[in-house]
Design a protein around this motif. Structure first.
Motif, PDB file in Angstrom:
ATOM      1  N   ALA A 137     -22.008  60.139 -31.754  1.00  0.00           N
ATOM      2  CA  ALA A 137     -22.019  58.758 -32.227  1.00  0.00           C
ATOM      3  C   ALA A 137     -23.368  58.398 -32.831  1.00  0.00           C
ATOM      4  O   ALA A 137     -24.404  58.972 -32.481  1.00  0.00           O
ATOM      5  N   THR A 138     -23.323  57.428 -33.734  1.00  0.00           N
ATOM      6  CA  THR A 138     -24.538  56.802 -34.268  1.00  0.00           C
ATOM      7  C   THR A 138     -24.453  55.315 -33.998  1.00  0.00           C
ATOM      8  O   THR A 138     -23.373  54.718 -34.067  1.00  0.00           O
ATOM      9  N   TYR A 139     -25.617  54.708 -33.687  1.00  0.00           N
ATOM     10  CA  TYR A 139     -25.592  53.313 -33.243  1.00  0.00           C
ATOM     11  C   TYR A 139     -26.941  52.658 -33.545  1.00  0.00           C
ATOM     12  O   TYR A 139     -27.960  53.020 -32.954  1.00  0.00           O
ATOM     13  N   ASN A 140     -26.944  51.710 -34.458  1.00  0.00           N
ATOM     14  CA  ASN A 140     -28.117  50.849 -34.641  1.00  0.00           C
ATOM     15  C   ASN A 140     -28.022  49.763 -33.574  1.00  0.00           C
ATOM     16  O   ASN A 140     -27.149  48.884 -33.639  1.00  0.00           O
ATOM     17  N   ILE A 141     -28.911  49.818 -32.595  1.00  0.00           N
ATOM     18  CA  ILE A 141     -28.794  48.976 -31.406  1.00  0.00           C
ATOM     19  C   ILE A 141     -29.423  47.590 -31.578  1.00  0.00           C
ATOM     20  O   ILE A 141     -29.358  46.770 -30.681  1.00  0.00           O
ATOM     21  N   ARG A 142     -30.018  47.330 -32.702  1.00  0.00           N
ATOM     22  CA  ARG A 142     -30.752  46.100 -33.015  1.00  0.00           C
ATOM     23  C   ARG A 142     -32.035  46.034 -32.189  1.00  0.00           C
ATOM     24  O   ARG A 142     -32.034  46.068 -30.955  1.00  0.00           O
ATOM     25  N   THR A 143     -33.128  45.933 -32.879  1.00  0.00           N
ATOM     26  CA  THR A 143     -34.420  45.930 -32.208  1.00  0.00           C
ATOM     27  C   THR A 143     -34.570  44.716 -31.298  1.00  0.00           C
ATOM     28  O   THR A 143     -33.905  43.683 -31.471  1.00  0.00           O
ATOM     29  N   ASP A 144     -35.434  44.821 -30.323  1.00  0.00           N
ATOM     30  CA  ASP A 144     -35.719  43.713 -29.403  1.00  0.00           C
ATOM     31  C   ASP A 144     -36.652  42.741 -30.109  1.00  0.00           C
ATOM     32  O   ASP A 144     -37.822  43.045 -30.344  1.00  0.00           O
ATOM     33  N   THR A 145     -36.143  41.570 -30.461  1.00  0.00           N
ATOM     34  CA  THR A 145     -36.904  40.639 -31.284  1.00  0.00           C
ATOM     35  C   THR A 145     -36.825  39.210 -30.775  1.00  0.00           C
ATOM     36  O   THR A 145     -35.779  38.771 -30.261  1.00  0.00           O
ATOM     37  N   HIS A 146     -37.938  38.471 -30.953  1.00  0.00           N
ATOM     38  CA  HIS A 146     -37.980  37.059 -30.564  1.00  0.00           C
ATOM     39  C   HIS A 146     -37.038  36.219 -31.414  1.00  0.00           C
ATOM     40  O   HIS A 146     -36.696  35.088 -31.033  1.00  0.00           O
ATOM     41  N   ALA A 147     -36.598  36.747 -32.536  1.00  0.00           N
ATOM     42  CA  ALA A 147     -35.639  36.021 -33.373  1.00  0.00           C
ATOM     43  C   ALA A 147     -34.305  35.815 -32.662  1.00  0.00           C
ATOM     44  O   ALA A 147     -33.513  34.949 -33.052  1.00  0.00           O
ATOM     45  N   ASP A 148     -34.079  36.587 -31.606  1.00  0.00           N
ATOM     46  CA  ASP A 148     -32.838  36.463 -30.845  1.00  0.00           C
ATOM     47  C   ASP A 148     -32.966  35.495 -29.676  1.00  0.00           C
ATOM     48  O   ASP A 148     -32.090  35.453 -28.799  1.00  0.00           O
ATOM     49  N   GLY A 149     -34.053  34.703 -29.655  1.00  0.00           N
ATOM     50  CA  GLY A 149     -34.217  33.691 -28.615  1.00  0.00           C
ATOM     51  C   GLY A 149     -35.287  34.049 -27.605  1.00  0.00           C
ATOM     52  O   GLY A 149     -35.924  35.107 -27.687  1.00  0.00           O
ATOM     53  N   ALA A 150     -35.464  33.172 -26.659  1.00  0.00           N
ATOM     54  CA  ALA A 150     -36.465  33.372 -25.615  1.00  0.00           C
ATOM     55  C   ALA A 150     -36.057  34.532 -24.716  1.00  0.00           C
ATOM     56  O   ALA A 150     -34.868  34.847 -24.579  1.00  0.00           O
ATOM     57  N   GLU A 151     -37.057  35.165 -24.122  1.00  0.00           N
ATOM     58  CA  GLU A 151     -36.779  36.265 -23.196  1.00  0.00           C
ATOM     59  C   GLU A 151     -35.842  35.762 -22.102  1.00  0.00           C
ATOM     60  O   GLU A 151     -36.051  34.701 -21.510  1.00  0.00           O
ATOM     61  N   GLY A 152     -34.786  36.515 -21.840  1.00  0.00           N
ATOM     62  CA  GLY A 152     -33.804  36.115 -20.841  1.00  0.00           C
ATOM     63  C   GLY A 152     -32.555  35.485 -21.425  1.00  0.00           C
ATOM     64  O   GLY A 152     -31.552  35.344 -20.712  1.00  0.00           O
ATOM     65  N   SER A 153     -32.609  35.125 -22.702  1.00  0.00           N
ATOM     66  CA  SER A 153     -31.415  34.556 -23.331  1.00  0.00           C
ATOM     67  C   SER A 153     -30.385  35.651 -23.548  1.00  0.00           C
ATOM     68  O   SER A 153     -30.714  36.844 -23.556  1.00  0.00           O
ATOM     69  N   ARG A 154     -29.146  35.284 -23.776  1.00  0.00           N
ATOM     70  CA  ARG A 154     -28.061  36.265 -23.757  1.00  0.00           C
ATOM     71  C   ARG A 154     -28.069  37.224 -24.939  1.00  0.00           C
ATOM     72  O   ARG A 154     -27.393  38.247 -24.899  1.00  0.00           O
ATOM     73  N   PHE A 155     -28.842  36.915 -25.993  1.00  0.00           N
ATOM     74  CA  PHE A 155     -28.912  37.811 -27.133  1.00  0.00           C
ATOM     75  C   PHE A 155     -30.092  38.777 -27.072  1.00  0.00           C
ATOM     76  O   PHE A 155     -30.203  39.666 -27.904  1.00  0.00           O
ATOM     77  N   ARG A 156     -30.974  38.572 -26.104  1.00  0.00           N
ATOM     78  CA  ARG A 156     -32.132  39.461 -26.011  1.00  0.00           C
ATOM     79  C   ARG A 156     -31.740  40.798 -25.390  1.00  0.00           C
ATOM     80  O   ARG A 156     -30.730  40.954 -24.713  1.00  0.00           O
ATOM     81  N   TRP A 157     -32.589  41.795 -25.622  1.00  0.00           N
ATOM     82  CA  TRP A 157     -32.315  43.160 -25.198  1.00  0.00           C
ATOM     83  C   TRP A 157     -32.068  43.266 -23.704  1.00  0.00           C
ATOM     84  O   TRP A 157     -31.239  44.081 -23.254  1.00  0.00           O
ATOM     85  N   SER A 158     -32.765  42.476 -22.906  1.00  0.00           N
ATOM     86  CA  SER A 158     -32.614  42.558 -21.457  1.00  0.00           C
ATOM     87  C   SER A 158     -31.162  42.335 -21.024  1.00  0.00           C
ATOM     88  O   SER A 158     -30.727  42.856 -19.984  1.00  0.00           O
ATOM     89  N   HIS A 159     -30.395  41.575 -21.818  1.00  0.00           N
ATOM     90  CA  HIS A 159     -28.968  41.403 -21.538  1.00  0.00           C
ATOM     91  C   HIS A 159     -28.131  42.411 -22.299  1.00  0.00           C
ATOM     92  O   HIS A 159     -27.173  42.967 -21.757  1.00  0.00           O
ATOM     93  N   ARG A 160     -28.464  42.660 -23.542  1.00  0.00           N
ATOM     94  CA  ARG A 160     -27.633  43.511 -24.391  1.00  0.00           C
ATOM     95  C   ARG A 160     -27.596  44.964 -23.915  1.00  0.00           C
ATOM     96  O   ARG A 160     -26.596  45.650 -24.098  1.00  0.00           O
ATOM     97  N   PHE A 161     -28.682  45.427 -23.311  1.00  0.00           N
ATOM     98  CA  PHE A 161     -28.709  46.825 -22.890  1.00  0.00           C
ATOM     99  C   PHE A 161     -27.622  47.127 -21.867  1.00  0.00           C
ATOM    100  O   PHE A 161     -27.026  48.213 -21.884  1.00  0.00           O
TER     101      PHE A 161
END
Length: 266
Positions: A9-33
């Motif tokens: 498989a190949t997968y662009n996982i989307r970089t961990d970025t502040h554009a996805d909201g504050a740390e802890g929000s549901r779009f940040r990497w800490s949730h998406r992983f």
């Protein structure tokens, strides 16, 4: 030699970025992983190439049980990204790995300014030996520039020049986010040497797109999305099935790209 099924498989996982909201929000990497981890567990891929991977994300993938992760970052910047290759450590031995720069010089951390690229770009190569059979396979994972069509074209040419040495070892797979469609010059260069898994698969599941164009929580039409993620192979491979996975978790996508999965026999 007995043939075996491999899941790649190949997968662009989307970089961990502040554009996805504050740390802890549901779009940040800490949730998406946690969602991406679940996809990996469910699909049980033998080989996975990922893109847009920052150091903290790489560390999370290195924590996965039974996996080995290889690849170097594209620059010395703190936020520099990797194109790592992840493989099952109980199924493959690593023969060698290398990260190369997509630039005229090919030197480390070089910026392809002659090609009008927005960032330094790289490709990671892993030569693996299947433990049971001794079969040698080569995997290349890359992420072409998103701005410059010229950079994508020359990047494809650079990878093509590397192929003769790699082909001597057995089948070669090329995967990644190519940031362009099949009408562009880069695709024509690559398909001079490779076959596109999706065009030859007898069984295909999912839409003919791979990128939502940054949307994580809404449902744009397929016509508003793009097809920019691919897996190619060179020979001696029977593609059984391809699948574009559009899983949602709690109403949102784990990334703005869908993983492309290939089941093949070789």
């Amino acid at each position: 030699m007995e043939k075996y099924i491999y899941k790649i498989a190949t997968y662009n996982i989307r970089t961990d970025t502040h554009a996805d909201g504050a740390e802890g929000s549901r779009f940040r990497w800490s949730h998406r992983f946690s969602y991406i981890k679940k996809q990996i567990e469910i699909n049980d891929w033998d080989i996975l190439g990922i893109q847009e991977t920052r150091q903290n994300q790489l560390d999370d993938f290195k924590s996965l049980s039974g996996c080995e992760v290889v690849g170097s970052k594209r620059s010395e910047s703190r936020d520099a990204e990797y194109n790592p290759i992840i493989f099952k450590s109980d199924k493959f031995d690593l023969i060698e790995t290398e990260t190369s720069w997509l630039s005229p010089s090919g030197s480390k951390n070089s910026q392809a300014v002659e090609w009008k690229a927005a960032y330094p770009r790289i490709f990671t190569t892993a030569v693996l030996k299947e433990i049971k059979t001794g079969q040698t396979l080569t995997f290349i994972n890359t992420h072409f520039d998103h701005v410059s069509e010229t950079a994508r074209y020359h990047s494809a040419q650079l990878i093509a020049k590397k192929l003769p040495r790699l082909k001597d070892r057995g089948p070669v797979f090329l995967m990644g986010d190519f940031n362009g469609g099949c009408s562009e010059r880069w695709y024509k260069v690559i398909t001079n040497d490779f076959l596109d898994c999706e065009t030859l698969a007898p069984h295909k599941v999912g839409p003919d797109v791979s990128c939502t164009m940054s949307t994580l929580d809404s449902d744009p039409s397929w016509s508003d999305m793009s097809k920019i993620d691919y897996i190619f192979y060179d020979r001696d491979v029977e593609v059984l099935k391809t699948e574009t996975l559009t899983d949602k978790f709690h109403g949102s996508y784990p990334s703005d790209h869908f993983p492309l999965s290939v089941k093949c026999l070789l």
